[in-house]
Design a protein around this motif. Structure first.
Motif, short mmCIF file in Angstrom:
data_model
loop_
_atom_site.label_atom_id
_atom_site.label_comp_id
_atom_site.label_asym_id
_atom_site.label_seq_id
_atom_site.Cartn_x
_atom_site.Cartn_y
_atom_site.Cartn_z
N GLU A 3 10.30 4.32 -2.70
CA GLU A 3 9.34 5.12 -3.43
C GLU A 3 8.87 4.38 -4.67
O GLU A 3 9.52 3.43 -5.12
CB GLU A 3 9.89 6.52 -3.79
CG GLU A 3 11.12 6.55 -4.63
CD GLU A 3 11.55 7.98 -4.96
OE1 GLU A 3 11.59 8.85 -4.05
OE2 GLU A 3 11.85 8.23 -6.13
N ARG A 4 7.72 4.79 -5.19
CA ARG A 4 7.14 4.21 -6.39
C ARG A 4 6.66 5.36 -7.27
O ARG A 4 6.08 6.31 -6.78
CB ARG A 4 5.92 3.32 -6.09
CG ARG A 4 6.15 2.20 -5.13
CD ARG A 4 6.92 1.03 -5.74
NE ARG A 4 7.02 -0.07 -4.81
CZ ARG A 4 7.84 -0.14 -3.78
NH1 ARG A 4 8.66 0.86 -3.53
NH2 ARG A 4 7.88 -1.20 -2.99
N LYS A 5 6.89 5.22 -8.56
CA LYS A 5 6.33 6.17 -9.53
C LYS A 5 5.17 5.46 -10.20
O LYS A 5 5.27 4.29 -10.56
CB LYS A 5 7.37 6.58 -10.55
CG LYS A 5 8.47 7.42 -9.96
CD LYS A 5 9.38 7.98 -11.04
CE LYS A 5 10.54 8.73 -10.45
NZ LYS A 5 10.18 9.99 -9.87
N THR A 7 1.49 6.22 -12.79
CA THR A 7 0.70 7.13 -13.61
C THR A 7 -0.76 7.00 -13.20
O THR A 7 -1.28 5.89 -13.10
CB THR A 7 0.88 6.79 -15.10
OG1 THR A 7 2.27 6.91 -15.43
CG2 THR A 7 0.07 7.72 -15.98
N ASP A 39 8.81 17.38 -9.23
CA ASP A 39 9.73 17.78 -8.16
C ASP A 39 9.03 18.63 -7.11
O ASP A 39 9.68 19.29 -6.31
CB ASP A 39 10.91 18.56 -8.74
CG ASP A 39 11.82 17.69 -9.58
OD1 ASP A 39 11.91 16.47 -9.29
OD2 ASP A 39 12.43 18.20 -10.54
N GLU A 61 2.15 11.54 -13.81
CA GLU A 61 2.99 10.64 -13.04
C GLU A 61 3.22 11.24 -11.65
O GLU A 61 3.59 12.40 -11.53
CB GLU A 61 4.34 10.41 -13.72
CG GLU A 61 5.19 9.40 -12.95
CD GLU A 61 6.53 9.12 -13.61
OE1 GLU A 61 6.65 8.07 -14.26
OE2 GLU A 61 7.43 9.97 -13.48
N VAL A 62 2.95 10.44 -10.63
CA VAL A 62 3.17 10.86 -9.25
C VAL A 62 4.20 9.93 -8.61
O VAL A 62 4.41 8.82 -9.07
CB VAL A 62 1.86 10.86 -8.42
CG1 VAL A 62 0.87 11.86 -8.97
CG2 VAL A 62 1.26 9.48 -8.34
N THR A 63 4.81 10.44 -7.57
CA THR A 63 5.76 9.64 -6.80
C THR A 63 5.21 9.45 -5.39
O THR A 63 4.81 10.41 -4.74
CB THR A 63 7.13 10.34 -6.72
OG1 THR A 63 7.61 10.55 -8.06
CG2 THR A 63 8.14 9.50 -5.95
N GLU A 65 6.14 7.98 -1.61
CA GLU A 65 7.30 7.67 -0.76
C GLU A 65 6.83 7.41 0.66
O GLU A 65 5.83 7.97 1.10
CB GLU A 65 8.34 8.79 -0.82
CG GLU A 65 7.78 10.16 -0.50
CD GLU A 65 8.73 11.30 -0.82
OE1 GLU A 65 9.49 11.21 -1.80
OE2 GLU A 65 8.70 12.28 -0.06
N ALA A 79 0.19 2.14 -5.07
CA ALA A 79 0.55 2.27 -6.48
C ALA A 79 -0.42 1.47 -7.35
O ALA A 79 -0.86 1.92 -8.41
CB ALA A 79 1.99 1.82 -6.71
#
Length: 93
Positions: A3-5, A7, A39, A61-63, A65, A79
């Motif tokens: 996964e990557r976080k 902005t 979450d 901020e999004v994640t 996956e 990303a």
């Protein structure tokens, strides 16, 4: 699961043109990628309605996956895309 976080850099967030460019890029990866805010429940990154439903604005901020072969490359590509102001780029970016 990788996964990557990231902005959201687009001034309009993931709406209109930036969302369209992101969804198209996600579809081109050929890897099932999901995106979520905080979450919250992840949605398919290749779904325009799903991405718009996140309500991700500039600075959110999004994640991201993904699973399977090519997941890391797909996440890196997406990303990097979200990290740019897609509204400021010429059409066809």
């Amino acid at each position: 699961m990788p996964e990557r976080k990231v902005t959201i850099a687009a001034k309009t967030g993931l709406h209109a043109r930036p969302a369209k460019l992101f969804v198209q890029a996600a579809a081109k990866t050929g890897v099932p990628v999901r995106i979520r805010v905080g979450d919250g429940k992840p949605v398919p990154a290749n779904s325009m309605l799903g991405v718009l439903s996140l309500g991700a604005t500039h600075g959110t901020e999004v994640t991201l996956e993904a699973d399977g072969p090519g997941a890391d490359d797909a996440l890196d590509t997406l990303a990097a895309l979200l990290g740019r102001d897609l509204d400021a780029e010429p059409t066809g970016a």
